[in-house]
Design an enzyme around this catalytic site. Structure first.
Site, PDB file in Angstrom:
ATOM      1  N   CYS C 115      35.331  27.518  46.045  1.00  0.00           N
ATOM      2  CA  CYS C 115      36.212  27.674  44.886  1.00  0.00           C
ATOM      3  C   CYS C 115      37.444  28.395  45.398  1.00  0.00           C
ATOM      4  O   CYS C 115      37.400  29.585  45.668  1.00  0.00           O
ATOM      5  CB  CYS C 115      35.534  28.476  43.783  1.00  0.00           C
ATOM      6  SG  CYS C 115      36.662  28.918  42.433  1.00  0.00           S
ATOM      7  N   CYS C 118      38.982  31.133  42.672  1.00  0.00           N
ATOM      8  CA  CYS C 118      38.267  32.381  42.342  1.00  0.00           C
ATOM      9  C   CYS C 118      36.948  32.374  43.107  1.00  0.00           C
ATOM     10  O   CYS C 118      36.949  32.542  44.322  1.00  0.00           O
ATOM     11  CB  CYS C 118      38.100  32.579  40.841  1.00  0.00           C
ATOM     12  SG  CYS C 118      37.502  31.184  39.887  1.00  0.00           S
ATOM     13  N   SER C 119      35.842  32.162  42.430  1.00  0.00           N
ATOM     14  CA  SER C 119      34.573  32.140  43.148  1.00  0.00           C
ATOM     15  C   SER C 119      33.525  31.436  42.315  1.00  0.00           C
ATOM     16  O   SER C 119      32.387  31.869  42.252  1.00  0.00           O
ATOM     17  CB  SER C 119      34.106  33.561  43.455  1.00  0.00           C
ATOM     18  OG  SER C 119      33.988  34.251  42.218  1.00  0.00           O
ATOM     19  N   CYS C 120      33.914  30.348  41.645  1.00  0.00           N
ATOM     20  CA  CYS C 120      32.966  29.578  40.830  1.00  0.00           C
ATOM     21  C   CYS C 120      31.772  29.196  41.697  1.00  0.00           C
ATOM     22  O   CYS C 120      31.939  28.752  42.840  1.00  0.00           O
ATOM     23  CB  CYS C 120      33.630  28.315  40.295  1.00  0.00           C
ATOM     24  SG  CYS C 120      35.001  28.662  39.164  1.00  0.00           S
TER      25      CYS C 120
END
Lengths: 98, 110, 211
Positions: C115, C118-120
């Site tokens: 991602c 962000c950090s999905c």
């Protein structure tokens, strides 16, 4: 709502400035790919970032791009690809080449 | 191979930038990080965050300098606090006062 | 040039005049939590329960079971690839609130997930993401030089295999179904699950080889 694009359609990710929060990273803006999958519909992040009613949902697509189209100096085989989710309001149709 | 960073949509827009090699080591989260993680979930549950876009927008609003300086859950804490202040759930004065109290507790060895 | 100094995932002292090793933002999070509890937004019990709920999900207890079932049951695998959430629910697991998409690795195709914005992460199947998944270097480099990043994880992908990077930017979450290791014919689902690592379900590694 009826999705504007179908699997296999060639699409260009719109290359436009957007001052609000959005989820279309710079590295795909202006690039051409192919719709791999028609996904769910969701409110626009540009609106949902600031209030809970995101308006009518917009279809999300998975778009497949060739790495060598993304990065002119891509250091790998021509068949390598990247897939990314793009909202319909960030996609433009591309006429078939043939 | 320098990459043109113009047009980045914010400090979070990292795709394609140059970077160091990936450090694959594991990190255990601190207790406060677990708490912040759970707090954002509870804020979704209570509709304080109406959508993931709202947590993200608050992180992006930190600007490039702060964004790069903060650790992951520090960003989440900052965005959560901002949202609660904007919604009128807490005031910045209340937060400042409580931070001072927590510091005092720490000094007292509590 | 564009090489940036990237943040790292460690809490750090930044006020030299304060002896406490706690940052302002860490304290901000703690202060906010206390105030939200005092104001009745949620209770201390809600907080404890939520922490426990988040801790309860791990690659071993969730994701690996899904992959092992897909390895032994072709119908389940087909269902998983068609509709990840429905298939995961059929095992009694929570699919999460986003659209879950399973990506099958084959002898011709290697999938890997990132991602960039962000950090999905498929938290309903893998729990919390590892620090490196959230790091600036992984997020910036995987989309541009995936084979090099994979090699840093010890995963060399031959040139005749397509590498497909998935940038998780919106409402989907991805889990990779790695290839079943050779020499595991006749293994039980439970034993197979022990070969399915977190990294193999993100796509930076293959499933564990058998001895």
């Amino acid at each position: 709502m009826t999705p504007a694009f179908r699997v296999g359609d060639r699409v260009r990710v719109d290359d436009r400035y957007e001052p609000r929060h959005h989820r279309t990273p710079a590295y795909v803006k202006g690039k051409v790919g192919e719709v791999e999958r028609v996904c769910l519909a969701h409110g626009r992040p540009e609106i949902l970032a600031y209030r809970n009613d995101g308006g009518p949902p917009r279809t999300v697509y998975r778009v497949r791009l060739r790495q060598c189209d993304l990065w002119p100096d891509y250091n790998g085989p021509a068949h390598d690809t990247l897939e990314i989710e793009i909202f319909e309001h960030w996609l433009r149709p591309v006429e078939a080449r043939n | 191979m320098p990459h043109d960073t113009q047009g980045r949509i914010g400090p979070q827009d990292l795709g394609g930038l140059d970077g160091d090699s990936v450090d694959p080591s594991e990190h255990d989260l601190a207790q406060w990080e677990r708490m912040v993680d759970a707090m954002t979930r509870l804020m979704y549950r209570e509709k304080i965050f109406g959508d993931a876009a709202q947590l993200r927008e608050g992180i992006e609003a930190l600007g490039p300098d702060v964004y790069q300086r903060l650790s992951y859950f520090e960003r989440w804490a900052a965005s959560s606090a901002r949202k609660c202040v904007m919604e009128g759930l807490v005031t910045q004065e209340e937060l400042d006062e409580r931070i001072a109290q927590i510091r005092e507790r720490g000094r007292d060895g509590a | 040039m564009a090489h940036e100094h990237h943040g790292h995932d460690h809490p750090h002292p930044f006020q030299p005049d304060h002896p406490e090793p706690t940052s302002y933002y860490e304290l901000l999070g703690m202060a906010l939590n206390e105030l939200l509890i005092e104001k009745g937004v949620y209770t201390a019990g809600d907080m404890r329960a939520m922490i426990e709920q988040l801790e309860a999900v791990s690659p071993e207890t969730h994701g690996a079971k899904v992959v092992a079932r897909a390895w032994v049951d072709p119908d389940f695998k087909a269902a998983l690839l068609r509709d990840g959430a429905a298939a995961v629910s059929s095992l009694g697991l929570d699919p999460g609130y986003t659209e879950l998409t399973a990506l099958e690795n084959t002898p011709r195709l290697h999938n890997v997930v990132v991602c960039t914005l962000c950090s999905c992460y498929p938290r309903s199947l893998l729990g919390r993401p590892p620090a490196w998944y959230k790091s600036a270097s992984y997020r910036s480099r995987l989309v541009r030089e995936p084979r090099k990043v994979l090699a840093e994880f010890g995963t060399t992908v031959p040139d005749d295999v397509e590498v497909r990077v998935h940038d998780s930017t919106a409402e989907l979450r991805y889990v990779v179904v790695p290839m079943r290791p050779e020499g595991t014919e006749g293994w039980s689902e439970e034993d197979l699950a022990t070969l399915v690592t977190r990294d193999s379900m993100i796509g930076v590694a293959r499933a564990k080889a058998t001895r």
